[in-house]
Design a protein around this motif. Structure first.
Motif, PDB file in Angstrom:
ATOM      1  N   ILE A  61      76.436 -26.472  14.678  1.00 41.00           N
ATOM      2  CA  ILE A  61      77.552 -27.073  14.609  1.00 41.00           C
ATOM      3  C   ILE A  61      76.997 -28.557  14.672  1.00 41.00           C
ATOM      4  CG2 ILE A  61      79.015 -27.423  16.374  1.00 41.00           C
ATOM      5  CD1 ILE A  61      79.827 -25.066  15.218  1.00 41.00           C
ATOM      6  N   TYR A  62      77.601 -29.182  13.945  1.00 40.04           N
ATOM      7  CA  TYR A  62      76.845 -30.835  14.019  1.00 40.04           C
ATOM      8  C   TYR A  62      77.978 -31.980  14.686  1.00 40.04           C
ATOM      9  CZ  TYR A  62      74.070 -34.993  11.747  1.00 40.04           C
ATOM     10  OH  TYR A  62      73.290 -35.547  11.544  1.00 40.04           O
ATOM     11  N   LEU A  63      77.628 -32.364  15.668  1.00 40.02           N
ATOM     12  CA  LEU A  63      78.084 -33.469  16.784  1.00 40.02           C
ATOM     13  C   LEU A  63      77.818 -34.532  16.236  1.00 40.02           C
ATOM     14  CD1 LEU A  63      79.542 -30.796  17.444  1.00 40.02           C
ATOM     15  CD2 LEU A  63      79.542 -32.422  19.514  1.00 40.02           C
ATOM     16  N   LYS A  64      78.161 -35.802  15.136  1.00 34.99           N
ATOM     17  CA  LYS A  64      77.657 -36.779  14.824  1.00 34.99           C
ATOM     18  C   LYS A  64      77.792 -38.084  14.951  1.00 34.99           C
ATOM     19  CE  LYS A  64      77.945 -36.315  10.208  1.00 34.99           C
ATOM     20  NZ  LYS A  64      77.665 -36.206   8.457  1.00 34.99           N
ATOM     21  N   THR A  65      77.420 -39.396  15.485  1.00 33.41           N
ATOM     22  CA  THR A  65      78.022 -40.728  15.862  1.00 33.41           C
ATOM     23  C   THR A  65      76.985 -41.723  16.215  1.00 33.41           C
ATOM     24  OG1 THR A  65      79.880 -42.356  16.722  1.00 33.41           O
ATOM     25  CG2 THR A  65      78.806 -40.063  18.049  1.00 33.41           C
ATOM     26  N   ASN A  66      77.256 -42.812  15.963  1.00 34.12           N
ATOM     27  CA  ASN A  66      75.695 -43.778  16.503  1.00 34.12           C
ATOM     28  C   ASN A  66      76.987 -45.084  16.894  1.00 34.12           C
ATOM     29  OD1 ASN A  66      77.643 -45.689  14.104  1.00 34.12           O
ATOM     30  ND2 ASN A  66      76.208 -45.050  12.312  1.00 34.12           N
ATOM     31  N   ALA A  67      76.238 -45.835  16.982  1.00 29.00           N
ATOM     32  CA  ALA A  67      75.932 -47.395  18.237  1.00 29.00           C
ATOM     33  C   ALA A  67      77.355 -48.325  16.833  1.00 29.00           C
ATOM     34  CB  ALA A  67      74.994 -48.032  18.415  1.00 29.00           C
ATOM     35  N   ASP A  68      77.540 -48.083  15.927  1.00 31.98           N
ATOM     36  CA  ASP A  68      78.318 -48.645  14.972  1.00 31.98           C
ATOM     37  C   ASP A  68      79.840 -47.732  15.264  1.00 31.98           C
ATOM     38  OD1 ASP A  68      77.619 -50.899  14.239  1.00 31.98           O
ATOM     39  OD2 ASP A  68      77.254 -49.767  12.061  1.00 31.98           O
ATOM     40  N   ARG A  69      80.194 -46.945  15.789  1.00 33.43           N
ATOM     41  CA  ARG A  69      81.757 -45.523  15.825  1.00 33.43           C
ATOM     42  C   ARG A  69      82.440 -46.413  17.077  1.00 33.43           C
ATOM     43  NH1 ARG A  69      80.161 -46.056  11.487  1.00 33.43           N
ATOM     44  NH2 ARG A  69      79.678 -44.118   9.851  1.00 33.43           N
ATOM     45  N   GLY A  70      81.537 -46.270  18.254  1.00 34.19           N
ATOM     46  CA  GLY A  70      82.683 -46.434  19.425  1.00 34.19           C
ATOM     47  C   GLY A  70      83.388 -45.165  19.051  1.00 34.19           C
ATOM     48  N   GLY A  71      84.451 -44.959  20.055  1.00 35.82           N
ATOM     49  CA  GLY A  71      85.444 -43.865  20.164  1.00 35.82           C
ATOM     50  C   GLY A  71      85.123 -42.262  21.159  1.00 35.82           C
ATOM     51  N   PHE A  72      85.407 -41.614  20.848  1.00 33.07           N
ATOM     52  CA  PHE A  72      84.802 -40.716  21.858  1.00 33.07           C
ATOM     53  C   PHE A  72      84.480 -39.316  20.419  1.00 33.07           C
ATOM     54  CE2 PHE A  72      89.309 -41.114  22.366  1.00 33.07           C
ATOM     55  CZ  PHE A  72      90.249 -40.091  22.276  1.00 33.07           C
ATOM     56  N   ILE A  73      84.310 -38.351  20.916  1.00 29.95           N
ATOM     57  CA  ILE A  73      84.434 -36.701  21.613  1.00 29.95           C
ATOM     58  C   ILE A  73      84.529 -36.508  22.133  1.00 29.95           C
ATOM     59  CG2 ILE A  73      83.062 -34.583  20.134  1.00 29.95           C
ATOM     60  CD1 ILE A  73      81.752 -37.345  18.667  1.00 29.95           C
ATOM     61  N   LYS A  74      85.239 -35.283  22.355  1.00 26.79           N
ATOM     62  CA  LYS A  74      85.274 -34.513  23.766  1.00 26.79           C
ATOM     63  C   LYS A  74      86.373 -33.373  23.418  1.00 26.79           C
ATOM     64  CE  LYS A  74      89.001 -37.946  25.365  1.00 26.79           C
ATOM     65  NZ  LYS A  74      89.504 -38.955  26.936  1.00 26.79           N
ATOM     66  N   ASN A  75      86.041 -32.414  24.724  1.00 27.37           N
ATOM     67  CA  ASN A  75      86.881 -31.259  24.497  1.00 27.37           C
ATOM     68  C   ASN A  75      86.665 -30.395  23.456  1.00 27.37           C
ATOM     69  OD1 ASN A  75      87.540 -31.836  26.886  1.00 27.37           O
ATOM     70  ND2 ASN A  75      89.611 -32.756  26.339  1.00 27.37           N
ATOM     71  N   VAL A  76      85.414 -30.536  23.331  1.00 25.23           N
ATOM     72  CA  VAL A  76      85.261 -28.962  21.830  1.00 25.23           C
ATOM     73  C   VAL A  76      84.712 -27.771  22.548  1.00 25.23           C
ATOM     74  CG1 VAL A  76      83.494 -28.852  20.097  1.00 25.23           C
ATOM     75  CG2 VAL A  76      84.354 -30.898  20.646  1.00 25.23           C
ATOM     76  N   PHE A  77      84.861 -26.818  21.910  1.00 26.30           N
ATOM     77  CA  PHE A  77      84.763 -25.444  22.623  1.00 26.30           C
ATOM     78  C   PHE A  77      84.279 -24.565  21.565  1.00 26.30           C
ATOM     79  CE2 PHE A  77      87.902 -27.111  25.537  1.00 26.30           C
ATOM     80  CZ  PHE A  77      87.739 -26.928  26.932  1.00 26.30           C
TER      81      PHE A  77
END
Length: 448
Positions: free
Chosen positions: A331-347
């Motif tokens: 399971i791989y959650l990936k973002t960086n400081a160009d993206r913004g936005g959010f990743i939340k409520n992952v089960f």
């Protein structure tokens, strides 16, 4: 410590801990909202329209005629019987149509880029005009691809050669994204070497993809772009070319992915929501309400969120899945400081992994790129996850000192062997219960 702050912290931690249970009722409500397509009774067999399953003849005229007849009859089923049907060009869907590829049937697309006209599409999170996906549905409803046959994208020769030539076109698309260039000016296609997706549903709803086999895609295999009410079940893959993601929901919602046998050259499921400036401008259309269950993972990564997720990703539920071969990361959650936005409520729960490099990997600093638009990552829950061996890391968490990852919960995690057990950087409110990485410590016996 200030007493009021301590009380607030205790209440917050208690409230967070109460959410550890996998929210099955929320999954049920999503699935109840998803509507299967309603297809009229009319049927047409492509052979009766002149198609030849000889793997040589160009059958695009017969398939186009079948689509037109279904449209004239307000929808219906296009039957593709046993045989190998070459198509020199794409299939463009209309509403209320089921493309039924019967057992023993194969649709084999040409790999001549000139056969694919430019259409409005997306490429790695940026909207633009590019080669048509091999199967393309735009603003359609009640559509399906079913049967036990195979779709072959012929992606291993000409299209594969595009990979080493794509850099200039890729950079041009990203510059247009960052500079808010008008969509009408974003013309690619010939000379830019951006490979088309194999199947794309764009602004569509009430979609079913069931039991088919997907092989040899030029690029992403199945792209759900700005679509909703989607069921993907019982399909299988053997698609090992560059960037052969299995399923990519992007700006999409109410999606069920179940009983899928993945075997991909890249991510199995990659949940996305646009790139950088353009994605942030579409913040009202995050990818959300996505259920992934009872799948077999094999490829590069199992379930990925990002890295193009600038409009946000929320309410993702993964359960009862396992690996049947190699994965780099589970399971791989990936973002960086160009993206913004959010990743939340992952089960995520009930995941059985064999040997992978990294089991659970969460990073806000993907490739160390970007500045000014750090993403929010919060409310991530893992439970009942087992793995035999991690050749690299068991659990990796990478936030920023000024934008910490928040509210991570791990329960009943067992990784029998790992080179590096845990790397936890710039995260707060991380709760671990019954987490074992490496050999479990034993209870010492009383001294005699």
């Amino acid at each position: 410590m200030n007493l009021k702050y301590l009380i607030f912290l205790l209440i917050s931690t208690f409230s967070f801990a109460q959410k550890e249970k996998f929210p099955s009722e929320r999954v049920d409500s999503i699935i109840k909202r998803i509507q299967l397509p309603i297809i009229p009774a009319y049927q047409v067999n492509v052979v009766k329209l002149g198609a030849k399953g000889d793997s040589v003849s160009n059958n695009k005229p017969a398939f186009d005629k079948a689509m037109a007849l279904c449209k004239k009859n307000n929808g219906g089923t296009i039957i593709v019987p046993k045989g190998t049907y070459k198509l020199n060009g794409p299939i463009h869907f209309e509403s209320n149509i089921n493309l039924k590829i019967e057992k023993g049937a194969k649709i084999k697309f040409s790999d001549n880029p000139k056969d694919y006209p430019m259409v409005l599409t997306s490429w790695e999170g940026t909207m633009l005009y590019n080669y048509s996906p091999l199967i393309y549905a735009y603003e359609c409803s009640n559509i399906a691809i079913t049967g036990e046959g195979t779709i072959d994208g012929e992606g291993g020769n000409v299209w594969k050669s595009f990979k080493k030539k794509e850099e200039a076109g890729k950079n041009r698309s990203r510059d247009m994204n960052h500079n808010n260039v008008a969509l009408t000016e974003r013309k690619f296609g010939d000379g830019y070497f951006l490979r088309p997706q194999m199947i794309q549903f764009f602004n569509c709803k009430n979609i079913l993809v069931e039991n088919i086999r997907i092989e040899n895609s030029p690029f992403w295999c199945l792209h759900l772009l700005k679509s909703q009410s989607v069921t993907i079940r019982g399909i299988s893959y053997k698609s090992l070319n560059f960037n052969n993601d299995g399923i990519d929901p992007e700006y999409s919602k109410d999606v069920l992915i179940e009983n899928v046998a993945f075997n991909n050259g890249d991510d199995n499921v990659a949940i996305k929501a646009g790139r950088d400036h353009e994605g942030r401008a579409n913040a009202k259309t995050p990818s959300e309400n996505i259920v992934i269950r009872n799948c077999n993972f094999k490829g590069l990564h199992g379930v990925v969120i990002g890295s193009e997720m600038s409009a946000g990703v929320q309410n993702v539920f993964v359960e009862n899945c396992k690996t049947i071969g190699y994965l780099k990361r589970g399971i791989y959650l990936k973002t960086n400081a160009d993206r913004g936005g959010f990743i939340k409520n992952v089960f995520v729960r009930n995941i059985a992994l064999d040997e992978v490099e990294d089991c659970l990997y969460i990073t806000a600093n993907y490739h160390g790129e970007g500045k000014g638009y750090q993403s929010e990552i919060s409310n991530i829950y893992f439970s009942d996850i087992s793995r035999n061996k991690a050749s690299e890391s068991g659990i990796v968490i990478q936030g920023f000192s000024d934008k910490k990852i928040q509210n991570l919960f791990f329960k009943n995690i067992e990784i029998k062997e790992a080179k590096n057990a845990l790397s936890n950087e710039n995260a707060e409110n991380v709760l671990m219960t019954d987490v074992f990485i490496g050999k479990r410590a034993t209870v010492p016996s009383a001294a005699k």
